[in-house]
Scaffold this motif. Sequence first.
Motif, PDB file in Angstrom:
ATOM      1  N   LEU A 170       0.827  -1.202   0.000  1.00 42.20           N
ATOM      2  CA  LEU A 170       0.000   0.000   0.000  1.00 42.20           C
ATOM      3  C   LEU A 170       0.867   1.260   0.000  1.00 42.20           C
ATOM      4  N   GLY A 171       1.949   1.227   0.774  1.00 38.54           N
ATOM      5  CA  GLY A 171       2.847   2.376   0.824  1.00 38.54           C
ATOM      6  C   GLY A 171       3.465   2.670  -0.528  1.00 38.54           C
ATOM      7  N   LEU A 172       3.756   1.612  -1.297  1.00 37.02           N
ATOM      8  CA  LEU A 172       4.329   1.802  -2.623  1.00 37.02           C
ATOM      9  C   LEU A 172       3.330   2.481  -3.558  1.00 37.02           C
ATOM     10  N   THR A 173       2.062   2.039  -3.511  1.00 39.67           N
ATOM     11  CA  THR A 173       1.048   2.670  -4.366  1.00 39.67           C
ATOM     12  C   THR A 173       0.823   4.123  -3.956  1.00 39.67           C
ATOM     13  N   LEU A 174       0.847   4.384  -2.644  1.00 44.37           N
ATOM     14  CA  LEU A 174       0.668   5.760  -2.180  1.00 44.37           C
ATOM     15  C   LEU A 174       1.849   6.638  -2.570  1.00 44.37           C
ATOM     16  N   PHE A 175       3.057   6.079  -2.515  1.00 45.56           N
ATOM     17  CA  PHE A 175       4.243   6.855  -2.898  1.00 45.56           C
ATOM     18  C   PHE A 175       4.154   7.290  -4.358  1.00 45.56           C
ATOM     19  N   PHE A 176       3.816   6.343  -5.239  1.00 48.72           N
ATOM     20  CA  PHE A 176       3.683   6.701  -6.650  1.00 48.72           C
ATOM     21  C   PHE A 176       2.514   7.669  -6.851  1.00 48.72           C
ATOM     22  N   GLY A 177       1.399   7.413  -6.157  1.00 47.03           N
ATOM     23  CA  GLY A 177       0.240   8.281  -6.304  1.00 47.03           C
ATOM     24  C   GLY A 177       0.525   9.707  -5.865  1.00 47.03           C
ATOM     25  N   HIS A 178       1.032   9.859  -4.643  1.00 45.79           N
ATOM     26  CA  HIS A 178       1.315  11.200  -4.140  1.00 45.79           C
ATOM     27  C   HIS A 178       2.507  11.831  -4.856  1.00 45.79           C
ATOM     28  N   GLY A 179       3.468  11.005  -5.252  1.00 48.14           N
ATOM     29  CA  GLY A 179       4.629  11.542  -5.970  1.00 48.14           C
ATOM     30  C   GLY A 179       4.230  12.144  -7.303  1.00 48.14           C
ATOM     31  N   GLN A 220       1.296  13.053  -8.144  1.00 48.37           N
ATOM     32  CA  GLN A 220       0.358  14.146  -7.903  1.00 48.37           C
ATOM     33  C   GLN A 220       1.068  15.444  -7.563  1.00 48.37           C
ATOM     34  N   ILE A 221       2.009  15.370  -6.630  1.00 51.84           N
ATOM     35  CA  ILE A 221       2.614  16.617  -6.142  1.00 51.84           C
ATOM     36  C   ILE A 221       3.618  17.190  -7.138  1.00 51.84           C
ATOM     37  N   VAL A 222       4.318  16.329  -7.897  1.00 47.76           N
ATOM     38  CA  VAL A 222       5.193  16.847  -8.952  1.00 47.76           C
ATOM     39  C   VAL A 222       4.337  17.444 -10.066  1.00 47.76           C
ATOM     40  N   GLY A 223       3.249  16.768 -10.407  1.00 47.57           N
ATOM     41  CA  GLY A 223       2.349  17.307 -11.421  1.00 47.57           C
ATOM     42  C   GLY A 223       1.747  18.634 -11.016  1.00 47.57           C
ATOM     43  N   LEU A 224       1.544  18.810  -9.701  1.00 47.55           N
ATOM     44  CA  LEU A 224       0.933  20.039  -9.206  1.00 47.55           C
ATOM     45  C   LEU A 224       1.822  21.252  -9.448  1.00 47.55           C
ATOM     46  N   LYS A 268      -0.837  18.205 -21.402  1.00 44.66           N
ATOM     47  CA  LYS A 268       0.215  18.924 -20.703  1.00 44.66           C
ATOM     48  C   LYS A 268       0.937  18.010 -19.718  1.00 44.66           C
ATOM     49  N   TYR A 269       2.187  18.330 -19.471  1.00 47.78           N
ATOM     50  CA  TYR A 269       3.046  17.477 -18.635  1.00 47.78           C
ATOM     51  C   TYR A 269       2.468  17.281 -17.238  1.00 47.78           C
ATOM     52  N   GLY A 270       2.049  18.365 -16.592  1.00 52.07           N
ATOM     53  CA  GLY A 270       1.520  18.263 -15.237  1.00 52.07           C
ATOM     54  C   GLY A 270       0.246  17.452 -15.164  1.00 52.07           C
ATOM     55  N   ASP A 271      -0.616  17.600 -16.171  1.00 58.00           N
ATOM     56  CA  ASP A 271      -1.859  16.835 -16.195  1.00 58.00           C
ATOM     57  C   ASP A 271      -1.588  15.354 -16.454  1.00 58.00           C
ATOM     58  N   PHE A 272      -0.579  15.058 -17.268  1.00 60.53           N
ATOM     59  CA  PHE A 272      -0.220  13.659 -17.532  1.00 60.53           C
ATOM     60  C   PHE A 272       0.296  12.989 -16.266  1.00 60.53           C
ATOM     61  N   LEU A 273       1.148  13.683 -15.514  1.00 59.15           N
ATOM     62  CA  LEU A 273       1.646  13.119 -14.259  1.00 59.15           C
ATOM     63  C   LEU A 273       0.494  12.878 -13.282  1.00 59.15           C
ATOM     64  N   THR A 274      -0.453  13.796 -13.268  1.00 59.99           N
ATOM     65  CA  THR A 274      -1.609  13.632 -12.374  1.00 59.99           C
ATOM     66  C   THR A 274      -2.470  12.460 -12.806  1.00 59.99           C
ATOM     67  N   LEU A 275      -2.521  12.192 -14.116  1.00 62.19           N
ATOM     68  CA  LEU A 275      -3.234  11.015 -14.610  1.00 62.19           C
ATOM     69  C   LEU A 275      -2.579   9.730 -14.079  1.00 62.19           C
ATOM     70  N   LEU A 276      -1.245   9.683 -14.071  1.00 65.78           N
ATOM     71  CA  LEU A 276      -0.532   8.531 -13.506  1.00 65.78           C
ATOM     72  C   LEU A 276      -0.826   8.399 -12.012  1.00 65.78           C
TER      73      LEU A 276
END
Length: 275
Positions: free
Chosen positions: A66-75, A77-81, A138-146
């Motif tokens: 779960l921590g791995l999925t959250l790391f990728f999710g939040h990572g 998300q916040i870089v995309g932001l 856009k790059y930020g939106d693509f990262l947020t999609l991931l």
Amino acid sequence: MKRAELALLGVTVFWGFTFPAMKVSLKYLPPVLFLAYRFGIASLLMLLIFGRKALKRETLREGFILGLTLFFGHGFQIVGLKYTTASNSAFITSLYVVFTPFIAYFMLGERVTRRDLTSLVLAVIGLYLISGAGTSIKYGDFLTLLCAISFAFQIVLVHKFGEKDYLSLTFWQLFWNFIFSSLFTLAFEEPVFPKEPLPWVGVLYTAVFATVIAFTVQLKYQRYTKAQRAALIYSSEPVFGSLAAYITLGETLSARGYLGAALIMSGILNEVRKN
């Protein structure tokens, strides 16, 4: 609504208001370092509040996953932001509700329906419109999609591990997220300790309300409601995120953006309102 569903609605409010909090903090902190502070403080608070109850070894493996999925999710998300608006981030993140059935098909054997495909088409068109993209997203939106895909994995895994002890499972997923974020920061970012109070407001808000409280409540109560009902509740996150971005940052969407947001929400509601 049932108590469990009201609790999940409260979780969604906390998550929605993280978007402007993170957006402001990123002016002072590298993105993954922000996550390291957030989840480090959250892990420490879990230990101080729950003590040994948070350290059960039988959930260590599941917490790692779960921590791995959250790391990728939040990572993602916040870089995309850094490259998109808080409103866009909130709506695109909500696409996890559409992706969840497809992840559940591969991991849990649940059937993918024609409605699932319709929801995905609506949401992808909405993503295209809200991102303001031309021939490419856009790059930020693509990262947020991931990020949305990663969170879809987390939601399915919460159901898969639903019978485990929720306190220790919450702690381990936060702890491993802290470890992954710290290692990434040491390898690729410059560690800083801001002297200004504003970034710490964002860190503490997300650590206490959007992490310790929200994830503990999620793992405790999501098991007591149907997956589709939980997804419907979570789908209100972009509404709270957009509201928070308007209140705190004065962000608004263009007419095209509002149309895209409406299509995303249509796809989400079409997905979670199954019979």
